[in-house]
Design a protein around this motif. Structure first.
Motif, PDB file in Angstrom:
ATOM      1  N   MET A 167     106.403  18.930   8.382  1.00 34.94           N
ATOM      2  CA  MET A 167     105.818  17.903   7.078  1.00 34.94           C
ATOM      3  C   MET A 167     105.650  16.047   7.981  1.00 34.94           C
ATOM      4  O   MET A 167     107.079  15.840   8.572  1.00 34.94           O
ATOM      5  N   ASP A 168     105.031  15.534   7.835  1.00 31.15           N
ATOM      6  CA  ASP A 168     104.673  14.570   8.871  1.00 31.15           C
ATOM      7  C   ASP A 168     105.346  12.935   8.125  1.00 31.15           C
ATOM      8  O   ASP A 168     104.778  12.788   7.165  1.00 31.15           O
ATOM      9  N   THR A 169     106.304  12.871   8.645  1.00 34.75           N
ATOM     10  CA  THR A 169     107.213  11.808   7.683  1.00 34.75           C
ATOM     11  C   THR A 169     106.803   9.640   8.555  1.00 34.75           C
ATOM     12  O   THR A 169     107.295   9.318   8.057  1.00 34.75           O
ATOM     13  N   SER A 170     105.602   9.797   9.600  1.00 38.02           N
ATOM     14  CA  SER A 170     105.622   8.657  10.319  1.00 38.02           C
ATOM     15  C   SER A 170     104.726   7.746   9.608  1.00 38.02           C
ATOM     16  O   SER A 170     105.214   6.859  10.545  1.00 38.02           O
ATOM     17  N   ASP A 171     104.142   8.281   8.758  1.00 38.32           N
ATOM     18  CA  ASP A 171     103.485   6.676   7.758  1.00 38.32           C
ATOM     19  C   ASP A 171     103.585   7.173   6.221  1.00 38.32           C
ATOM     20  O   ASP A 171     102.488   7.603   5.236  1.00 38.32           O
ATOM     21  N   PRO A 172     105.135   6.890   6.514  1.00 35.52           N
ATOM     22  CA  PRO A 172     105.279   7.417   5.002  1.00 35.52           C
ATOM     23  C   PRO A 172     104.580   6.047   3.481  1.00 35.52           C
ATOM     24  O   PRO A 172     104.256   5.223   3.896  1.00 35.52           O
ATOM     25  N   ALA A 173     103.958   6.492   2.604  1.00 33.36           N
ATOM     26  CA  ALA A 173     103.050   5.850   1.234  1.00 33.36           C
ATOM     27  C   ALA A 173     103.892   5.965  -0.061  1.00 33.36           C
ATOM     28  O   ALA A 173     104.259   6.481  -0.142  1.00 33.36           O
ATOM     29  N   PRO A 174     104.587   4.877  -0.042  1.00 34.68           N
ATOM     30  CA  PRO A 174     105.467   4.467  -1.281  1.00 34.68           C
ATOM     31  C   PRO A 174     104.925   4.502  -2.252  1.00 34.68           C
ATOM     32  O   PRO A 174     103.948   3.917  -2.688  1.00 34.68           O
ATOM     33  N   ARG A 175     105.809   5.252  -3.285  1.00 37.91           N
ATOM     34  CA  ARG A 175     105.175   4.932  -4.460  1.00 37.91           C
ATOM     35  C   ARG A 175     105.380   3.481  -5.079  1.00 37.91           C
ATOM     36  O   ARG A 175     106.755   3.178  -5.037  1.00 37.91           O
ATOM     37  N   VAL A 176     104.690   3.315  -6.175  1.00 37.51           N
ATOM     38  CA  VAL A 176     104.686   2.205  -6.425  1.00 37.51           C
ATOM     39  C   VAL A 176     104.275   1.919  -7.709  1.00 37.51           C
ATOM     40  O   VAL A 176     103.030   2.008  -8.350  1.00 37.51           O
ATOM     41  N   ASN A 177     104.886   0.462  -8.310  1.00 40.06           N
ATOM     42  CA  ASN A 177     103.795  -0.073  -9.540  1.00 40.06           C
ATOM     43  C   ASN A 177     103.092  -1.478  -9.630  1.00 40.06           C
ATOM     44  O   ASN A 177     103.332  -1.753  -8.192  1.00 40.06           O
ATOM     45  N   PHE A 178     103.597  -2.081 -10.684  1.00 39.25           N
ATOM     46  CA  PHE A 178     102.171  -3.406  -9.814  1.00 39.25           C
ATOM     47  C   PHE A 178     103.151  -4.092  -9.481  1.00 39.25           C
ATOM     48  O   PHE A 178     103.206  -4.728  -8.787  1.00 39.25           O
ATOM     49  N   GLU A 179     104.341  -4.412 -10.337  1.00 37.35           N
ATOM     50  CA  GLU A 179     105.795  -5.653  -9.869  1.00 37.35           C
ATOM     51  C   GLU A 179     105.846  -5.225  -7.873  1.00 37.35           C
ATOM     52  O   GLU A 179     106.108  -6.169  -7.518  1.00 37.35           O
ATOM     53  N   LEU A 180     105.789  -4.043  -7.403  1.00 37.34           N
ATOM     54  CA  LEU A 180     105.897  -3.736  -5.905  1.00 37.34           C
ATOM     55  C   LEU A 180     105.252  -3.902  -5.551  1.00 37.34           C
ATOM     56  O   LEU A 180     104.854  -3.743  -4.283  1.00 37.34           O
ATOM     57  N   LEU A 181     103.607  -4.132  -5.785  1.00 38.28           N
ATOM     58  CA  LEU A 181     102.938  -3.757  -4.925  1.00 38.28           C
ATOM     59  C   LEU A 181     102.794  -5.157  -3.975  1.00 38.28           C
ATOM     60  O   LEU A 181     102.338  -5.092  -2.306  1.00 38.28           O
ATOM     61  N   GLN A 182     103.407  -6.179  -4.571  1.00 37.62           N
ATOM     62  CA  GLN A 182     103.445  -7.704  -3.225  1.00 37.62           C
ATOM     63  C   GLN A 182     104.153  -7.654  -2.231  1.00 37.62           C
ATOM     64  O   GLN A 182     103.908  -8.404  -1.420  1.00 37.62           O
ATOM     65  N   ARG A 183     105.223  -6.535  -1.909  1.00 40.08           N
ATOM     66  CA  ARG A 183     105.532  -6.144  -1.051  1.00 40.08           C
ATOM     67  C   ARG A 183     105.719  -5.399   0.251  1.00 40.08           C
ATOM     68  O   ARG A 183     105.665  -5.416   0.949  1.00 40.08           O
ATOM     69  N   TYR A 184     103.878  -5.075  -0.486  1.00 39.93           N
ATOM     70  CA  TYR A 184     103.133  -4.052   0.369  1.00 39.93           C
ATOM     71  C   TYR A 184     102.083  -4.305   1.141  1.00 39.93           C
ATOM     72  O   TYR A 184     101.417  -3.632   1.267  1.00 39.93           O
TER      73      TYR A 184
END
Length: 107
Positions: free
Chosen positions: A1-18
């Motif tokens: 499994m390639d973990t070099s570019d993870p994509a976190p699971r987010v909701n609306f509130e968390l979008l601003q962090r990313y």
């Protein structure tokens, strides 16, 4: 499994962090206007997704993999349709666990 570019699971509130980063967002499709998909995120916030040309979004619930452009806009890179039966409340709780309670358990 390639973990070099993870994509976190987010909701609306968390979008601003990313802003500027890749994420995974699950939500309910509220409408499509041209190339702009409106999605209600698991925590009820509205997110605007700039869809890929010719990408179909026929299902009621969808997972968007994309780059966050602003606190409420994502540029789609790909998507997965989840059909018409998905529990957004449970997904929202997963987002909270992954970001606040047990971040070490999630990529």
């Amino acid at each position: 499994m390639d973990t070099s570019d993870p994509a976190p699971r987010v909701n609306f509130e968390l979008l601003q962090r990313y802003i500027g980063k890749k994420v995974r967002l699950v939500g309910k499709v509220m409408g499509l206007d041209g190339d702009l998909l409106t999605v209600k995120a698991a925590d009820q916030g509205l997110v605007y997704v700039k869809v890929l040309p010719g990408a179909g979004h026929a299902s009621e619930y969808v997972e968007i993999d994309g780059i966050v452009e602003s606190p409420n806009t994502v540029q789609e890179q790909q998507h997965v349709e989840f059909g018409s039966n998905f529990d957004l409340n449970s997904y929202n709780e997963l987002c909270k666990l992954a970001h606040f309670d047990y971040p070490a358990l999630f990529l």
